[in-house]
Design a protein around this motif. Structure first.
Motif, mmCIF file in Angstrom:
data_model
loop_
_atom_site.group_PDB
_atom_site.id
_atom_site.type_symbol
_atom_site.label_atom_id
_atom_site.label_comp_id
_atom_site.label_asym_id
_atom_site.label_seq_id
_atom_site.Cartn_x
_atom_site.Cartn_y
_atom_site.Cartn_z
ATOM 1 N N LEU A 113 -5.425 6.870 -2.498
ATOM 2 C CA LEU A 113 -4.681 7.942 -3.147
ATOM 3 C C LEU A 113 -3.025 7.821 -2.190
ATOM 4 O O LEU A 113 -1.700 7.800 -3.038
ATOM 5 C CB LEU A 113 -4.735 9.191 -1.631
ATOM 6 C CG LEU A 113 -3.654 10.207 -1.820
ATOM 7 C CD1 LEU A 113 -4.570 11.092 -3.132
ATOM 8 C CD2 LEU A 113 -3.924 11.038 -0.523
ATOM 9 N N ILE A 114 -2.908 6.368 -0.975
ATOM 10 C CA ILE A 114 -1.822 6.642 -0.211
ATOM 11 C C ILE A 114 -0.844 5.330 -1.700
ATOM 12 O O ILE A 114 -2.005 4.506 -1.953
ATOM 13 C CB ILE A 114 -1.745 5.478 0.471
ATOM 14 C CG1 ILE A 114 -2.070 6.422 1.466
ATOM 15 C CG2 ILE A 114 -0.333 5.102 1.273
ATOM 16 C CD1 ILE A 114 -2.600 5.403 2.895
ATOM 17 N N LYS A 115 0.312 5.204 -1.820
ATOM 18 C CA LYS A 115 1.076 4.038 -2.518
ATOM 19 C C LYS A 115 1.837 3.599 -1.663
ATOM 20 O O LYS A 115 2.081 2.796 -2.356
ATOM 21 C CB LYS A 115 1.649 5.118 -3.779
ATOM 22 C CG LYS A 115 2.859 5.761 -3.275
ATOM 23 C CD LYS A 115 3.637 6.000 -5.199
ATOM 24 C CE LYS A 115 5.130 6.507 -4.333
ATOM 25 N NZ LYS A 115 5.884 6.049 -3.799
ATOM 26 N N ALA A 116 2.784 3.918 -1.056
ATOM 27 C CA ALA A 116 3.503 2.711 0.203
ATOM 28 C C ALA A 116 2.950 2.877 1.755
ATOM 29 O O ALA A 116 2.854 4.492 2.000
ATOM 30 C CB ALA A 116 4.481 2.549 -0.688
ATOM 31 N N VAL B 172 4.014 5.999 11.813
ATOM 32 C CA VAL B 172 3.592 5.483 10.606
ATOM 33 C C VAL B 172 3.454 6.484 9.543
ATOM 34 O O VAL B 172 2.999 7.448 10.435
ATOM 35 C CB VAL B 172 1.928 5.030 10.507
ATOM 36 C CG1 VAL B 172 1.683 4.623 8.872
ATOM 37 C CG2 VAL B 172 1.990 3.882 12.287
ATOM 38 N N ARG B 173 4.187 5.886 7.835
ATOM 39 C CA ARG B 173 4.517 7.071 6.892
ATOM 40 C C ARG B 173 3.876 6.598 5.349
ATOM 41 O O ARG B 173 3.896 5.029 5.618
ATOM 42 C CB ARG B 173 6.196 7.588 7.008
ATOM 43 C CG ARG B 173 6.263 8.158 6.221
ATOM 44 C CD ARG B 173 7.563 8.695 6.290
ATOM 45 N NE ARG B 173 8.614 7.603 5.444
ATOM 46 C CZ ARG B 173 9.644 7.543 4.438
ATOM 47 N NH1 ARG B 173 10.135 8.653 4.946
ATOM 48 N NH2 ARG B 173 10.009 7.104 3.629
ATOM 49 N N ALA B 174 3.213 7.721 4.907
ATOM 50 C CA ALA B 174 2.564 6.941 3.988
ATOM 51 C C ALA B 174 2.978 7.473 2.923
ATOM 52 O O ALA B 174 3.121 9.077 2.647
ATOM 53 C CB ALA B 174 1.097 6.978 3.357
ATOM 54 N N SER B 175 3.051 7.409 1.897
ATOM 55 C CA SER B 175 3.727 7.984 0.716
ATOM 56 C C SER B 175 2.749 8.236 -0.455
ATOM 57 O O SER B 175 2.016 7.253 -1.217
ATOM 58 C CB SER B 175 4.835 7.181 -0.371
ATOM 59 O OG SER B 175 5.653 8.266 -1.736
#
Length: 469
Positions: A335-338, A358-361
């Motif tokens: 699901l995460i792309k970055a 921590v951040r996820a896109s």
């Protein structure tokens, strides 16, 4: 009888605010500038929030320090103009990774948005095609040709280079696919070099040589205190009247300029202006343009957008690698792309208590069903996937935040630049005091949007004759 100019800027993102600052600096004294913003806050995709008592970006996190020609970027120039230069900070950790084959591998150096200038340097991540990049005796692109990035790179270097390098790099910026995105719009320096060079690796090296970077010079910057300080400073410096929660519903040409219909249908406000800057996403801009010029509206309104969600976690003393973050190829099935390790990448955000942000896109163009998940499910999925990629069981988050950006990132199909240029030419011929600006037209990134707004302001000043009479 002379009177001050009245200029309406529709859209309070950074492009609109940059236009307002440039108008204040260069238009005649006394010019009345009003910024109309439909939402309750300025800044568009620049939004600094707080999580676990720590400032964090819920939108764009940084800006490029240099422009494509190697000079100072428009964002840095504006920041200096606003007296914020001393607040510029740079990443303390710059190395990122790619999540491939169930592990993390460093992003190879020497690439241009993932396109390699040296095939040997990317061999640990992607295998180029066997007969890769042979000199065919002519330039890769014709003088006016534009192609999808993926089309060119697959033909020259093979599928793995696209799928494992270029696609995740472009996906991190545009949430789009290399096979759909315009080379000219997303990688203009490479497109220029490809009109001369006979190999793709040669074009990458030529593009890099055309804008050399001093050893150790920072590529990215942000502002201590968050990018919302840029928004606030620009609004103040513009001296504009700021109208929040003020939707412009109609735009009508008049003998003296323009009439804006602002506010709810039941109680509209009619506002007169001599000139208008439309600094809006493509579709809202097209709706306002439709009664004025249907042809331009159709062209502008044809641009599609991707939606994304940014999931930020505050984690107590997690085991994180010394990386700025990582990118995930779509082929990995996550699901995460970055993901960005905020408190590692940006040293000024490091906390003595060990709490890491921590951040996820999440969200790719054409495959956005994941965005239908509830916030709690997005947080749980991101936490689980981060643990899997890192190979450790991350601690439960102390706090989390989900920022959804619907229709946030423009998807530039090949030929985008020519279509926009034709639309602007037609609009300028018919209505020179109505000018377009913003990411939907000129590209993503804070410097591009700043330059777009400033250019629009210059066109308005020229159209009004350079004086306030």
């Amino acid at each position: 009888m002379s009177r001050p100019w009245r200029v309406a800027v529709v859209g309070g993102g950074i492009a609109g605010l940059a236009a307002a600052v440039r108008l204040r600096d260069r238009a005649p004294a006394g010019t009345e500038i009003t910024v109309y913003e439909q939402s309750g806050a300025l800044g568009g995709k620049l939004r600094t929030g707080e999580l676990a008592g720590q400032p964090v970006e819920f939108g764009a996190e940084s800006f490029l320090m240099r422009d494509p020609a190697g000079g100072e970027s428009a964002a840095v120039t504006l920041i200096r103009r606003l007296g914020l230069a001393e607040k510029i900070v740079h990443p303390t950790v710059g190395q990122a990774a790619l999540a491939v084959d169930g592990g993390l591998r460093p992003v190879p150096g020497g690439t241009l948005v993932g396109v390699p200038g040296d095939l040997e340097r990317v061999a640990t991540v992607a295998r180029p095609a066997v007969d890769a990049d042979r000199d065919g005796g002519r330039p890769l692109l014709g003088p006016d040709e534009d192609v999808a990035v993926g089309t060119l790179v697959r033909a020259r270097l093979g599928d793995q280079v696209v799928d494992r390098l270029v696609d995740p790099m472009l996906g991190g910026v545009y949430a789009g696919r290399a096979d759909d995105l315009s080379l000219v719009t997303t990688m203009p320096a490479l497109a220029r070099a490809a009109r001369v060079e006979h190999t793709l690796t040669g074009a990458v090296r030529a593009a890099q040589a055309a804008a050399p970077r001093a050893p150790g010079a920072p590529v990215f910057g942000t502002l201590a205190g968050g990018l919302s300080t840029l928004v606030e400073a620009a609004a103040t410096a513009s001296g504009a009247t700021i109208r929040l929660n003020a939707a412009v519903r109609e735009l009508t040409p008049t003998a003296a300029g323009w009439r804006l219909t602002v506010g709810p249908t039941r109680d509209p406000e009619l506002v007169e202006a001599d000139a208008v800057v439309l600094a809006l996403p493509a579709r809202p801009a097209a709706r306002l343009l439709a009664p004025v010029t249907a042809e331009v509206a159709t062209t502008i309104g044809g641009l599609d957008y991707a939606s994304v969600a940014l999931v930020t976690l505050a984690l107590p003393n997690p085991e994180l690698p010394v990386l700025s973050g990582f990118l995930v190829p779509a082929t990995e099935g996550l699901l995460i792309k970055a993901s960005t390790f905020f408190t590692t990448k940006w040293g000024h955000l490091a906390r003595p208590d060990g709490i890491a942000l921590v951040r996820a896109s999440v969200g790719r163009y054409g495959d956005e069903t994941s965005l239908h998940l509830a916030d709690a499910d997005l947080v749980a999925t991101v936490h689980r996937e981060l643990s899997g990629v890192l190979g450790v069981a991350l601690p439960a988050p102390l706090a989390s935040h989900v920022q959804r950006w619907g229709g946030a990132l423009p998807q530039y199909a090949p030929g985008h630049g020519d279509r926009v240029a034709a639309a602007r030419t037609a609009l300028r011929a018919a209505h020179p005091t109505l000018v377009l600006a913003g990411a939907g037209l000129d590209g993503v990134g804070i410097p591009v949007c700043v330059r777009s707004g400033e250019t629009a302001a210059g066109e308005i000043i020229e159209a009004l004759g350079g004086s306030g009479s």
